[in-house]
Structures are given as C-alpha cells and as structure tokens.
Scaffold this active site. Structure first.
Site, mmCIF file in Angstrom:
data_model
loop_
_atom_site.group_PDB
_atom_site.id
_atom_site.type_symbol
_atom_site.label_atom_id
_atom_site.label_comp_id
_atom_site.label_asym_id
_atom_site.label_seq_id
_atom_site.Cartn_x
_atom_site.Cartn_y
_atom_site.Cartn_z
ATOM 1 N N ASP A 175 -6.882 -12.736 1.896
ATOM 2 C CA ASP A 175 -6.307 -11.398 1.955
ATOM 3 C C ASP A 175 -6.520 -10.924 3.398
ATOM 4 O OD1 ASP A 175 -5.848 -8.639 1.909
ATOM 5 O OD2 ASP A 175 -6.489 -8.460 -0.183
ATOM 6 N N LYS A 200 -0.464 -1.089 3.638
ATOM 7 C CA LYS A 200 -1.444 -0.685 4.633
ATOM 8 C C LYS A 200 -0.857 -0.803 6.055
ATOM 9 C CE LYS A 200 -3.758 -0.215 0.895
ATOM 10 N NZ LYS A 200 -4.604 -1.263 0.333
HETATM 11 C C1 LIG Z 1 -4.621 -2.007 -0.831
HETATM 12 C C2 LIG Z 1 -5.116 -3.383 -0.807
HETATM 13 C C3 LIG Z 1 -4.628 -4.357 -1.701
HETATM 14 C C4 LIG Z 1 -3.632 -4.049 -2.788
HETATM 15 O O1 LIG Z 1 -2.420 -3.633 -2.305
HETATM 16 P P1 LIG Z 1 -1.397 -2.668 -3.106
HETATM 17 O O2 LIG Z 1 -0.268 -2.531 -2.163
HETATM 18 O O3 LIG Z 1 -2.131 -1.404 -3.398
HETATM 19 O O4 LIG Z 1 -1.045 -3.389 -4.358
HETATM 20 C C5 LIG Z 1 -5.110 -5.642 -1.580
HETATM 21 N N1 LIG Z 1 -6.040 -5.962 -0.665
HETATM 22 C C6 LIG Z 1 -6.531 -5.062 0.201
HETATM 23 C C7 LIG Z 1 -7.567 -5.492 1.185
HETATM 24 C C8 LIG Z 1 -6.098 -3.747 0.155
HETATM 25 O O5 LIG Z 1 -6.617 -2.848 1.004
#
Ligand SMILES: *Cc1c(COP(=O)(O)O)cnc(C)c1O
Length: 384
Positions: A175, A200
C-alpha cells in the site's frame, strides 16, 4: 520500461495518458460518458465495468508511468483496489502474510472476510524483515506491506520483502498511499503490486474517492479478471477529475513534503512536544532505510503532545489546521488516533502499538510553513 517513462515527472503528470481531442483540438481530455459502445468485433468490448472506457483506459497509462510499471487499473475507492488485488490471487487454502501495522480498512477486510473463504493469514510482530521470514509457509501466496505506515510512519524494507516473496514464489503487495508515486516507486525494488487509495494524494483536493493499482501487464490482466466480477470501477466523471488532479501531483506532493520536513524539525525542537515520528528526521528508527528507498520522506508525520496537554482541546484550538478523519489533501489536517481510528482498542492495546492519548497524526498541506507553525504555537498556548 515504457517509452513514456523517459519523460520527466512533471511532463508525465501533465501529458501522459491524455485523451486526444481530435475533433475540436481542445486543451484537455474530452470526457466520454457513454456506457454503451459499438460492438467492434470480438476483442474490444468497451463498457465501464470492464475498466476500458476511453477515459479509464488512458488514465491507467498515467498511473503506470507514475509508478514505473507496465500497466495500471483505477477503481472507485482504495479498498476496491485492495480487495480486488488480494482476491485476484487467492483461493481457499492459501495463506497471506500481512504487516502488523496496516490501514484500518484493510485490516477489517482481512479479518472479516478471509475466514469465510478459508483463506489463512498471519500478522507480523513488527515491520522488520526478520519477523516476516518465519511466517512463510508452503501455502503462502502473498506478502502484504504498507510503508510508510499509519500512524507512526514505520518503514518496511521493500527490497528485502520483494526478495523474500520471489524466493518463495509469492506475490508482494504494498500500500503506497502515504508515499504517493512522487516519493516512492516500489516496483523499482521488485515489489509486484503497488496499491493506492487515490482518495488521498492522487486526488489531493479531498473531493474524490478512487483507488489505483500499478503492476506488470500480466498481473494487471489477472486482477482485471476478478475486478470485472466485483464491479468496483470508477465513474468516468471522476476519472476525468482524477486526471486533472494528477496534473499537479508532483507540484503538490513536493511542496507538502518540503513543508513536512520543516514542520517535523520545528516540532522536534518544541518543548511542549515529547516526540516526533517522521522518516526524514535522523531520530527516526528507520531514517537510513527510508533514505535508501524513498525519493522524498513524504508529507505525513505524527507527534506526541507533552503529558497534560489534551489532544482534543489542542486540535479544537487550531484555527488554520483542520481536525479531519482523512488525509493527504492540499490543506493541512490532524487526527488523534487514540480518540478516532484506534478508539475501539483498549488503552493497553493502544499502548502496545505505541499510540498514546497525546499522539497527533499530522497531514501537512501546501500552506506556508510559517503560518502552520504560528497556528500550532497559538493552539498550544491556549491549551496549556
Ligand atoms: C484511505 C486509505 C486506504 C483506503 O482507501 P479508500 O479510498 O478510503 O477506500 C487504504 N490505505 C491507506 C494507507 C489509506 O490511507
């Protein structure tokens, strides 16, 4: 490597994957909202849920170029991307190794869904490679990491994870949301699947929900087969907005990263702050590792208020910086994990994870650093 990767990062942000306006020669990509396309023989069946409308297809090129991979896919949310990527490679009886500290939504997905399908999982004790190695089993299929991680900005060694996965015929996934493609390109270290919540930094203006995956053509083709069944595609309207957002990705994230370094250094010197977690500080446990694998240290940091300074009161006293559940917009925001994201844990469980009541996660925006510093100073003064 693709031809487009030879372009500079700002040029990729602005131009790669543009939809050409052949008819009117407009400056920006036309938006194709059609959900129905002519049947053009057997190979091309264009349909939104097949992730292949013109705007989707072209934006995937930009995602791939940004992450230095062959191909990409975009989704309706980060979790749509993460869930599709995991399930694309898993079946009953498989085993997954997951880094201990990961995004709450991903954690919930794993502990709430995997058991139903007979998929085994093990969480590591820490983000050190030594804690991953003993967990590898005959049936291990995926090694899943997050770096930097939330909320203490832990750093995982991507090269070591990629090597471990390859040696055991597993797929490595990361991620990469917190770093964004500007500060870190995991594929360069051999990580197979790069995941993003594009809600984000990629979106960056706190007004888009989206997700993205970058990987080889072969891996993307396999994820696609599962993704069309789950149906987590992004609406073309949002695809178009995401393309617009990505044009300034490098400008925004570079500026935010510069600001975060300034803020981290300021906070570290502040007598009312006990501790600062930022990979760009020499005091960070993984500073050397971060320096080796990141192009920039990112714009997320955390700090602990001195005991006796109430975290909620402090945040309510901020005037410019907004308390917010989400992160990575171009405006600065804070959240106190103990009262929000980790509120369901007992105090003991929180402390085990290093999350004190006075911990504040700070998503640094593009405002002038001096104004952010002034805001923090006045809020501390008002709170103590
Ligand atoms: C927000 C976030 C997610 C999930 O993303 P969504 O767009 O809310 O589904 C996954 N990993 C990290 C590190 C995040 O900050």
């Amino acid at each position: 490597m693709k031809e487009t990767n030879k372009l500079g990062i700002n040029t990729i942000c602005v131009h790669t994957g543009e939809v050409k306006d052949v008819q009117f020669k407009g400056a920006v990509s036309p938006l194709y909202m059609s959900t129905s396309y002519a049947f053009d023989g057997v190979d091309v069946k264009r349909y939104p849920r097949y992730f292949n409308t013109p705007n989707q297809e072209m934006l995937c090129e930009k995602i791939a170029a940004l992450e230095n991979t062959e191909d990409g896919l975009i989704f309706g949310s980060g979790m749509a991307a993460i869930s599709a990527a995991l399930f694309a490679f898993l079946k009953t009886g498989d085993h997954v190794i997951i880094q201990q500290v990961i995004y709450g939504g991903t954690y919930n997905f794993i502990v709430q869904e995997f058991e139903k399908y007979g998929i085994e999982y093990s969480f590591t004790e820490s983000d050190n490679i030594e804690d991953f190695i003993p967990l590898v089993k005959e049936n291990t299929k995926i090694i899943y990491i997050e770096s930097p991680s939330n909320p203490l900005l832990g750093i995982t060694d991507m090269q070591a994870i990629a090597n471990l996965a390859k040696a055991n015929h597993c797929i490595s996934m990361i991620d990469n949301t917190f770093a964004s493609p500007i500060n870190q390109n995991p594929a360069d270290f051999g990580i197979d699947i790069v995941l993003h919540s594009a809600t984000k930094y990629m979106g960056g203006h706190s007004d888009i929900s989206a997700g993205a995956i970058a990987a080889t053509k072969e891996h993307i083709a396999q994820i696609w087969k599962t993704a069309i069944n789950f149906g987590g595609n992004l609406s073309d309207q949002t695809v178009w907005l995401l393309e617009r957002s990505l044009k300034t990705l490098n400008l925004r994230v570079k500026e935010q990263t510069k600001n975060a370094q300034k803020m981290a250094e300021y906070l570290e010197k502040n007598a009312n702050i006990d501790r600062v977690y930022y990979p760009g500080l020499k005091s960070h446990a993984d500073y050397e590792l971060a320096k080796r694998q990141m192009k920039g240290f990112g714009a997320m940091l955390s700090f602990e208020l001195k005991e006796g300074i109430d975290a909620m009161a402090f945040q309510n006293n901020l005037q410019l910086i907004k308390p917010s559940m989400s992160l990575a917009g171009l405006e600065s925001t804070t959240v106190s994990p103990a009262q929000t994201t980790h509120a369901l844990l007992t105090e003991e469980q929180r402390l085990e994870r290093g999350i004190k009541d006075g911990l504040i996660r700070f998503s640094v925006g593009i405002e002038d650093a001096n104004d952010l510093i002034k805001d923090i100073e006045q809020a501390i003064k008002k709170t103590i």
